[in-house]
Design an enzyme around this catalytic site. Structure first.
Site, PDB file in Angstrom:
ATOM      1  N   ASP A   3       0.702  -1.247  -0.086  1.00 37.91           N
ATOM      2  CA  ASP A   3       0.076   0.045   0.090  1.00 37.91           C
ATOM      3  C   ASP A   3       0.852   1.249  -0.076  1.00 37.91           C
ATOM      4  O   ASP A   3       2.319   1.151   0.145  1.00 37.91           O
ATOM      5  CB  ASP A   3      -1.030  -0.247   1.286  1.00 37.91           C
TER       6      ASP A   3
HETATM    7  C1  BGC Z   1      -4.924   3.355   0.299  1.00 40.36           C
HETATM    8  C2  BGC Z   1      -5.331   2.253  -0.848  1.00 40.36           C
HETATM    9  C3  BGC Z   1      -5.086   2.788  -2.102  1.00 40.36           C
HETATM   10  C4  BGC Z   1      -3.855   3.565  -2.191  1.00 40.36           C
HETATM   11  C5  BGC Z   1      -3.567   4.169  -3.790  1.00 40.36           C
HETATM   12  C6  BGC Z   1      -3.796   4.118  -0.051  1.00 40.36           C
HETATM   13  O1  BGC Z   1      -3.786   5.150   0.913  1.00 40.36           O
HETATM   14  O2  BGC Z   1      -5.139   2.604   1.417  1.00 40.36           O
HETATM   15  O3  BGC Z   1      -6.549   1.728  -0.662  1.00 40.36           O
HETATM   16  O4  BGC Z   1      -5.262   2.139  -3.152  1.00 40.36           O
HETATM   17  O5  BGC Z   1      -3.670   4.489  -1.305  1.00 40.36           O
HETATM   18  O6  BGC Z   1      -4.241   5.384  -4.026  1.00 40.36           O
END
Ligand code: BGC
Length: 711
Positions: free
Chosen positions: A261
């Site tokens: 993530d």
């Molecule tokens: C979130 C994810 C997301 C990623 C990209 C993160 O902060 O937890 O769910 O896909 O950002 O935007």
């Protein structure tokens, strides 16, 4: 390309790559953060992926990567298309995953995936970071809207269906995109629902409650998995080899690639403090089985140094790059680096119709004393509340208003219909009058006018009060300690209630709030969550009986914040068994998982179960006067087991649409595994002994017929 040829091609590519090129292939660059020049530099270095870049900007990067990097390996572009391709302001915006889960219909999720894939592909992109397979058990968490609710079975069914919709039968075709099951695993279970904090979880619990939706995702062929922000028993999920390597790859047989993530590798140093340097963190992340590193671009230099210093085997990078290249080949990106999509399909009539259907199906009617559907004697409707006319609140998180950077000032793009607009149109069609007053906002503000709202409603025949939350109360870093209605919304309800006229409360919110008497003292309470483009129109159709609400709750509503978590599949406890809850409140929810009514009523009788064939049957009759759809829910309980097991657990559901007076005989065929548990040795087993099968309208005991049997 068959798998043998593909594997050979991957090895051929890999053998020609330098250490630097392998490290670059593992990097995912955040376009909106680094900007165009830096993004192009990364493309020339051979970065494997970029996120949050659309249309021509993406095309420019792809061209640079393919023409100006040494090997010309195509880039894979990822985006958060979580309820439609909603970061593009012309896309079809669907209800949130939570709202879609109210349909209890995997086909709704499938179509949502299919339409979203087509629109993402038309923007030249390949990959969505969806679905979210976290469970929405602690509703204080800011990301409840992104889940398919609290139940592992329902989340797995909806999740597998949307993955099939995104990916189709062939990832290489022009209209399907790669899905990403996230966040692996237990992210929503953080202590105190504090986003991205640690999770109190054992591997036994992980396997029993949180793994099943991911297993279904892998079985559905999901091509990527994203790790979670939290930690399990002190080990950040991003570096937890047990869950990433032994369980995900070893046991579930996942063959796609794992992406971290956002900035998870840097977080190991800066937030979780399990590594001192970027180099240490990068080595840990690579060894644990992360193939692609989202946004922590320091990883590039760090792993190159680590390999040179003998701290990391280059074969670890080979394995990661192998996973990435295999997916790129499966998607045929080398031949067709840009998806064809369907030019002109963004927000086309077919897609809008799919979004309308999903909005209609996502409504859950939770109380109704007969006021709904509105009768012809109602000549004037007063619509009150700021959420009745706030498209940002109706959409909730993950649209062009919130991402890639918050932009609430963005001009809303039609066609969308708010509740106010939907009711106004419905009234106009019937020659009825309609008045709107915002009364108060959802958050405290200066310009509240509760008295004005009461005046506006005084000579109406029915009031539709819309309460809920706004985007400032939804999403990452927006967990709530207080779930009661914010601002002066309850005061507004009380003032309108005092008028003594029919009052319908509608909830436009990201999650179940502790709505209290705003629901129980209303004549009807309709839950709409974040309904997407046509959420408001769906509400109007339900109020006037143009549709018969058929949604069921995928998540329980608390009576008060302090009752959370209040999910239905809890483990038994002494006080609970004695019929007691808290000393100041029951421990039962205000509205339970599976609950929801329409303008028909359904009666159940004649439950049968054959313990040999594991077949069950039940008769369901529509006793109302309108055709309606019932979701027949099947739960089980293991009466005596080696570990505590849930008081009930959903194992199947079926939908039947019945005309007034019509009866259907609904059947289920179970397997022994449906009645399984995870024992202390972390094995999924079905223990012999006594069981209960419960079939009926909702998870509430009073709604279920029971059959006892032995296995
Ligand atoms: C979130 C994810 C997301 C990623 C990209 C993160 O902060 O937890 O769910 O896909 O950002 O935007």
């Amino acid at each position: 390309m068959d798998s043998k040829t593909m594997a050979a091609r991957v090895e051929e590519l890999l053998s020609g790559m330098t250490l630097e090129e392998k490290a670059a292939q593992m990097i995912q660059v955040p376009y909106a953060i680094v900007g165009r020049e830096e993004a192009l530099r990364w493309a020339r270095l051979g970065a494997g992926s970029f996120l949050h870049v659309l249309g021509d900007d993406a095309r420019e990067i792809q061209k640079t990567a393919m023409e100006e990097s040494r090997l010309g390996i195509p880039v894979i572009f990822g985006i958060d298309a979580v309820h439609g391709h909603s970061l593009n302001d012309h896309a079809t915006i669907f209800p949130s995953q939570l709202a879609a889960a109210c349909s209890f219909d995997p086909d709704v999720a499938y179509v949502m995936g299919q339409v979203t894939a087509r629109e993402v592909a038309t923007d030249g992109l390949h990959w969505t970071f969806a679905p979210v397979l976290c469970l929405g058990r602690d509703t204080r968490w800011g990301r409840i809207d992104e889940t398919f609710g609290e139940d592992p079975y329902l989340a797995g069914e909806m999740g597998a269906a949307i993955i099939r919709g995104f990916q189709g039968d062939d990832l290489a075709d022009g209209e399907h995109i790669l899905a990403c099951a996230k966040h692996y695993i237990g992210y929503g279970e953080a202590v105190g629902a504090r986003d991205a904090c640690d999770t109190e979880m054992t591997y036994r619990k992980l396997r029993e409650v949180f793994l099943p939706p991911f297993k279904k995702a892998v079985d559905a062929g999901v091509g990527s998995v994203m790790t979670a922000y939290g930690a399990i028993d002190g080990t950040p999920f991003t570096v937890d080899r047990t869950s990433l390597k032994d369980i995900l790859r070893g046991e579930l047989g996942f063959d796609g690639f794992v992406v971290t993530d956002w900035d998870n590798v840097n977080a190991l140093v800066r937030r979780q403090h399990v590594a001192e340097t970027a180099r240490q963190a990068s080595v840990m992340a690579a060894k644990a089985g992360n193939d692609m590193i989202m946004t922590s671009t320091q990883f590039y230099d760090a792993v190159i140094e680590a390999v040179r210093a003998g701290e990391l085997e280059e074969s670890v990078l080979d394995e990661a790059v192998r996973h990435i290249l295999t997916v790129k080949l499966r998607m045929n990106l080398f031949e067709k680096p840009e998806k064809a999509g369907r030019p002109g399909c963004l927000g086309c009539a077919e897609h809008l119709a799919a979004a309308k259907d999903a909005s209609d199906r996502s409504l859950v009617l939770l109380t109704n004393n007969g006021v709904l559907p509105l009768q012809p004697s109602v000549r004037k409707v007063a619509v009150i509340g700021s959420n009745a006319d706030d498209i940002r609140a109706q959409y909730g998180d993950w649209t062009y208003f919130t991402h890639p950077t918050p932009n609430p000032e963005h001009e809303p793009v039609r066609p969308y219909v708010t509740v106010k607009e939907g009711v106004e149109a419905a009234c106009a069609k019937r020659g009825m009058a309609c008045v709107y007053h915002r009364g108060c906002s959802v958050l405290d503000s200066e310009d509240e006018d509760i008295a004005g709202a009461v005046e506006a409603a005084r000579d109406a025949d029915a009031i539709v009060l819309v309460v809920g939350d706004v985007i400032a109360q939804t999403g990452e870093e927006k967990d709530r300690a207080v779930l009661e209605l914010s601002g002066r919304q309850m005061e507004l309800f009380d003032a309108l209630r005092a008028l003594g006229m029919p009052l319908i409360t509608v909830l436009v919110a990201s999650k179940p709030l502790a709505v209290g008497r705003a629901a129980t003292d209303a004549d009807a309470f309709l839950c709409a969550f974040n309904g997407g483009l046509f959420g408001g129109e769906a509400v109007a159709k339900a109020l006037f009986g143009e549709i018969n609400p058929s949604g069921r709750l995928p998540i329980s509503f608390p009576r008060a914040s302090g009752q959370v978590p209040v999910y239905y599949n809890s483990l038994p406890g002494w006080h609970k068994q004695a019929g007691k809850g808290y000393c100041d409140l029951p421990d039962t929810p205000l509205y339970a998982f599976g609950e929801g009514m329409g303008y028909s009523a359904f009666a159940y009788d004649g439950l049968t179960f054959d313990a040999q064939t594991l077949e069950a049957g039940v008769n369901v009759t529509n006793t109302g006067s309108m055709t309606g759809t019932e979701t027949v829910q099947a739960y089980f309980h293991d009466v005596v087991s080696s570990v505590l097991t849930p008081v009930k657990q959903l194992i199947a559901f079926r939908q039947v649409t019945l005309a007034p007076g019509e009866t259907a005989h609904v059947t289920f065929r179970f397997t022994r595994e449906d009645f399984s548990l995870v024992n202390r040795r972390e094995q999924r087993v079905t223990e012999p002994g006594e069981f209960e099968l419960m079939i009926g309208h909702s998870s509430r005991d009073g709604d279920l017929l029971k059959a006892s049997f032995r296995l």
